[in-house]
Scaffold this motif. Structure first.
Motif, mmCIF file in Angstrom:
data_model
loop_
_atom_site.group_PDB
_atom_site.id
_atom_site.type_symbol
_atom_site.label_atom_id
_atom_site.label_comp_id
_atom_site.label_asym_id
_atom_site.label_seq_id
_atom_site.Cartn_x
_atom_site.Cartn_y
_atom_site.Cartn_z
ATOM 1 N N GLY A 181 0.762 -1.231 -0.001
ATOM 2 C CA GLY A 181 -0.025 0.050 0.060
ATOM 3 C C GLY A 181 0.669 1.299 0.009
ATOM 4 N N SER A 182 1.824 1.239 1.029
ATOM 5 C CA SER A 182 2.826 2.404 0.809
ATOM 6 C C SER A 182 3.551 2.605 -0.456
ATOM 7 C CB SER A 182 4.038 2.189 1.875
ATOM 8 O OG SER A 182 5.067 3.108 1.852
ATOM 9 N N ALA A 183 3.846 1.397 -1.209
ATOM 10 C CA ALA A 183 4.676 1.524 -2.512
ATOM 11 C C ALA A 183 3.513 2.063 -3.458
ATOM 12 C CB ALA A 183 5.198 -0.002 -3.006
ATOM 13 N N HIS A 184 2.291 1.728 -3.577
ATOM 14 C CA HIS A 184 1.495 2.168 -4.552
ATOM 15 C C HIS A 184 1.639 3.895 -4.359
ATOM 16 C CE1 HIS A 184 -0.832 -1.807 -4.674
ATOM 17 N NE2 HIS A 184 0.366 -1.648 -5.473
ATOM 18 N N TRP A 185 1.427 4.373 -3.118
ATOM 19 C CA TRP A 185 1.392 6.130 -2.639
ATOM 20 C C TRP A 185 2.844 6.251 -3.403
ATOM 21 C CZ3 TRP A 185 -2.727 8.513 -2.522
ATOM 22 C CH2 TRP A 185 -3.762 8.061 -1.748
ATOM 23 N N TYR A 186 3.867 5.837 -3.310
ATOM 24 C CA TYR A 186 5.092 6.334 -3.708
ATOM 25 C C TYR A 186 5.297 6.328 -5.230
ATOM 26 C CZ TYR A 186 7.779 6.688 0.501
ATOM 27 O OH TYR A 186 7.928 6.897 1.675
ATOM 28 N N GLY A 187 4.556 5.403 -5.962
ATOM 29 C CA GLY A 187 4.414 4.975 -7.205
ATOM 30 C C GLY A 187 3.692 6.049 -7.860
ATOM 31 N N ILE A 188 2.439 6.600 -7.313
ATOM 32 C CA ILE A 188 1.515 7.770 -7.505
ATOM 33 C C ILE A 188 2.557 8.804 -7.605
ATOM 34 C CG2 ILE A 188 -0.412 9.184 -7.158
ATOM 35 C CD1 ILE A 188 -1.801 6.607 -6.079
ATOM 36 N N LEU A 189 3.091 9.403 -6.347
ATOM 37 C CA LEU A 189 4.001 10.438 -6.272
ATOM 38 C C LEU A 189 5.042 10.697 -7.379
ATOM 39 C CD1 LEU A 189 4.991 12.933 -4.719
ATOM 40 C CD2 LEU A 189 6.364 11.244 -3.238
ATOM 41 N N GLY A 192 3.843 11.126 -10.828
ATOM 42 C CA GLY A 192 3.254 12.466 -11.108
ATOM 43 C C GLY A 192 4.611 13.412 -11.216
ATOM 44 N N LEU A 193 5.642 13.293 -10.673
ATOM 45 C CA LEU A 193 6.688 13.888 -11.018
ATOM 46 C C LEU A 193 7.320 13.682 -12.390
ATOM 47 C CD1 LEU A 193 8.740 13.478 -7.437
ATOM 48 C CD2 LEU A 193 7.609 15.678 -8.333
ATOM 49 N N VAL A 194 7.295 12.599 -12.886
ATOM 50 C CA VAL A 194 7.738 12.179 -14.190
ATOM 51 C C VAL A 194 6.839 12.931 -15.119
ATOM 52 C CG1 VAL A 194 7.998 10.512 -15.837
ATOM 53 C CG2 VAL A 194 8.851 9.838 -13.613
#
Length: 216
Positions: A181-189, A192-194
């Motif tokens: 779940g934490s990794a998914h949030w990092y993926g979204i973050l 978005g930066l990319v």
């Protein structure tokens, strides 16, 4: 009347002290949130304490009950000892995972104690190679099969960064579910930066305005 009041104050003190004692964690229960309110803690104030010294400090009443689910001690805080107990009433071994879920802790020691004797010890932390961790995860975690009865855990944490100690007690499956779940949030973050990076690079190549390059 004054005598009754004087007699009543020690009773209130004992009641408050009993209330401050942290209840053991139960292997039959589920703890989806950090278990900070189930532990007591002690901050070192001089030389590094050994496990025996920490146990003696607890016996002397120097540990304090935590009032927060996630204990916080600020930046450049002195090393902290955490103590909690695990109760196993199932009559058989129960495998559970204890994890400190902050990646920047420099040194972390986990101690498992049964009947005042050291059963297991893990030494890990951000200052040590990743290959030396008990479990190959970004957090500091270890598995233990808890025998029937009461087991005591001591954790010593040391860091030059912010001393924030979210401690979780769960099964390995619950741990990986929380980590994903934490990794998914990092993926979204980072996704978005990319997107922002690519968008501004496209603007730079099309408009030839260096502001978009600098922004990228």
């Amino acid at each position: 009347m004054k005598r009754l009041i004087l007699l009543f104050f020690p009773f209130l003190f004992c009641l408050a002290a009993a209330h401050a004692i942290a209840e053991p964690l139960d292997v039959s229960a589920q703890y989806p949130d950090p278990v900070g309110k189930s532990l007591t803690y002690l901050q070192e104030s001089g030389d590094r304490l050994s496990l025996d010294q920490a146990m003696a400090a607890h016996a002397g009443g120097r540990f304090r009950a935590s009032s927060r689910a996630v204990p916080r001690f600020g930046i450049t805080a002195q090393p902290v000892w955490l103590r909690l107990q695990v109760q196993n009433r199932t009559g058989k071994l129960a495998a559970r995972r204890l994890s400190l879920e902050r990646t920047w802790l420099d040194v972390v020691d986990f101690y498992v104690v049964r009947e005042d004797r050291l059963v297991q010890h893990w030494h890990t932390g951000d200052n040590l190679p990743f290959s030396q961790r008990p479990l190959k995860t970004r957090y500091f975690a270890f598995n233990h099969a808890y025998a029937p009865g009461l087991t005591t855990l001591y954790i010593r944490a040391e860091t030059a960064e912010a001393m924030v100690l979210p401690l979780y007690f769960s099964t390995s499956e619950q741990f990986y579910s929380r980590e994903m779940g934490s990794a998914h949030w990092y993926g979204i973050l980072y996704g978005g930066l990319v997107v922002l990076l690519v968008y501004n690079l496209v603007l730079f190549f099309n408009l030839r305005s260096t502001r978009y390059l600098f922004y990228s």
